[in-house]
Design an enzyme around this catalytic site. Structure first.
Site, mmCIF file in Angstrom:
data_model
loop_
_atom_site.group_PDB
_atom_site.id
_atom_site.type_symbol
_atom_site.label_atom_id
_atom_site.label_comp_id
_atom_site.label_asym_id
_atom_site.label_seq_id
_atom_site.Cartn_x
_atom_site.Cartn_y
_atom_site.Cartn_z
ATOM 1 N N THR A 28 0.844 -1.205 0.000
ATOM 2 C CA THR A 28 0.000 0.000 0.000
ATOM 3 C C THR A 28 0.876 1.252 0.000
ATOM 4 O OG1 THR A 28 -1.693 -1.165 1.267
ATOM 5 C CG2 THR A 28 -1.788 1.240 1.340
ATOM 6 N N THR A 31 4.212 4.688 -3.537
ATOM 7 C CA THR A 31 5.204 3.954 -4.340
ATOM 8 C C THR A 31 4.566 2.691 -4.918
ATOM 9 O OG1 THR A 31 6.805 4.742 -2.719
ATOM 10 C CG2 THR A 31 7.613 3.204 -4.374
ATOM 11 N N GLU A 103 -0.426 -5.466 5.821
ATOM 12 C CA GLU A 103 0.876 -5.561 5.141
ATOM 13 C C GLU A 103 1.725 -6.650 5.789
ATOM 14 O OE1 GLU A 103 1.237 -0.920 3.655
ATOM 15 O OE2 GLU A 103 2.232 -1.494 5.484
HETATM 16 C C1 5RP Z 1 1.501 2.029 4.238
HETATM 17 C C2 5RP Z 1 2.975 1.835 4.226
HETATM 18 C C3 5RP Z 1 3.716 2.368 3.057
HETATM 19 O O1 5RP Z 1 4.439 1.343 2.475
HETATM 20 C C4 5RP Z 1 4.658 3.445 3.525
HETATM 21 O O2 5RP Z 1 3.909 4.407 4.244
HETATM 22 C C5 5RP Z 1 5.360 4.129 2.345
HETATM 23 O O3 5RP Z 1 4.440 4.852 1.616
HETATM 24 P P1 5RP Z 1 4.825 5.723 0.357
HETATM 25 O O4 5RP Z 1 5.243 4.784 -0.714
HETATM 26 O O5 5RP Z 1 3.574 6.485 0.037
HETATM 27 O O6 5RP Z 1 5.953 6.658 0.785
HETATM 28 O O7 5RP Z 1 3.569 1.251 5.099
HETATM 29 O O8 5RP Z 1 0.937 1.576 5.433
#
Ligand code: 5RP
Length: 223
Positions: A28, A31, A103
């Site tokens: 999630t 990225t 996750e």
């Molecule tokens: C969501 C997460 C994401 O992997 C983490 O916050 C990184 O997010 P982004 O790719 O938007 O920087 O752990 O719960």
């Protein structure tokens, strides 16, 4: 390159870990959204996905990738997800998007964790990013006090002025002031506190590979 372009670069690079005919574990965040966009080019070749959030499920289904319940399938070959921080051992802080529990579940069901991140996420020691902890609401005030005893300052995450409610119906504490030099020990300790659903340190489910987006291109770190 902008941070957004670095995210797109690593999202695309993760495709080389996806074997045709398999189910893919999908994380999630912004990225991972780039990864999902890239995965559209393989949608006829993969069997489908197991998703870690309602948001990712909706994005996958919108591009025609079938999403399976984790209980309907066995072990996954690969799980692809982002991170808020990753250290030199592949240990991560995750949960900035409040999806940490699912996750960790999908990561535990997968043989390989492929972390995709831009270089701003690489740290010496975990703890600069506020540590997300999913908690049962009735335990939150006591857990705030428990974190204070270890030098942390925990605050309840809000959304539109009210406590944020996760996909699992729980709340999130964000903890600042911690220096997590022993990620395994920390995860083990905090996971046992009554009322903690999931702590956002991923040490037992650490990354096997990190595809790090840098100005020089994608750097592959193996752990
Ligand atoms: C969501 C997460 C994401 O992997 C983490 O916050 C990184 O997010 P982004 O790719 O938007 O920087 O752990 O719960």
């Amino acid at each position: 390159m902008t941070q957004d372009e670095l995210k797109a670069l690593v999202g695309q690079a993760a495709l080389r870990y996806i074997q045709p005919g398999t189910l893919v574990g999908v994380g999630t965040g912004s990225t991972v959204n780039k990864f999902i966009d890239a995965l559209a080019s393989m949608k006829g070749q993969i069997a489908g996905a197991v998703s870690s959030s309602v948001a990712s499920t909706e994005r996958l289904q919108a591009i025609g990738i079938p999403v399976f319940d984790a209980n309907e399938v066995g072990e996954l070959a690969v799980y692809v997800d982002g991170a808020d921080e990753i250290d030199g051992g592949g240990h991560m802080v995750k949960g900035g998007g409040a999806a940490l529990t699912r996750e960790k579940i999908v990561a535990a069901q997968s043989r390989q964790f492929i972390c995709i991140a831009d270089e701003s996420k690489k740290v010496q020691t975990l703890g600069a990013f506020p540590l997300p902890v999913e908690v049962i609401p009735m335990a939150s005030a006591r857990l705030v006090r428990q974190f204070a005893q270890m030098g942390g300052r925990a605050t309840l995450r809000l959304k539109d002025g009210a406590p944020l409610v996760t996909d699992n119906g729980q709340h999130i504490l964000d903890v600042t002031g911690l220096k997590i030099s022993d990620p395994l020990g920390f995860e083990l300790q905090v996971s046992q506190w009554p009322g903690v659903v999931t702590v956002g340190v991923f040490a037992f489910q650490k990354a096997n590979v990190c595809l790090l987006g840098t100005a020089q291109g994608v750097q592959t770190l193996n752990f």
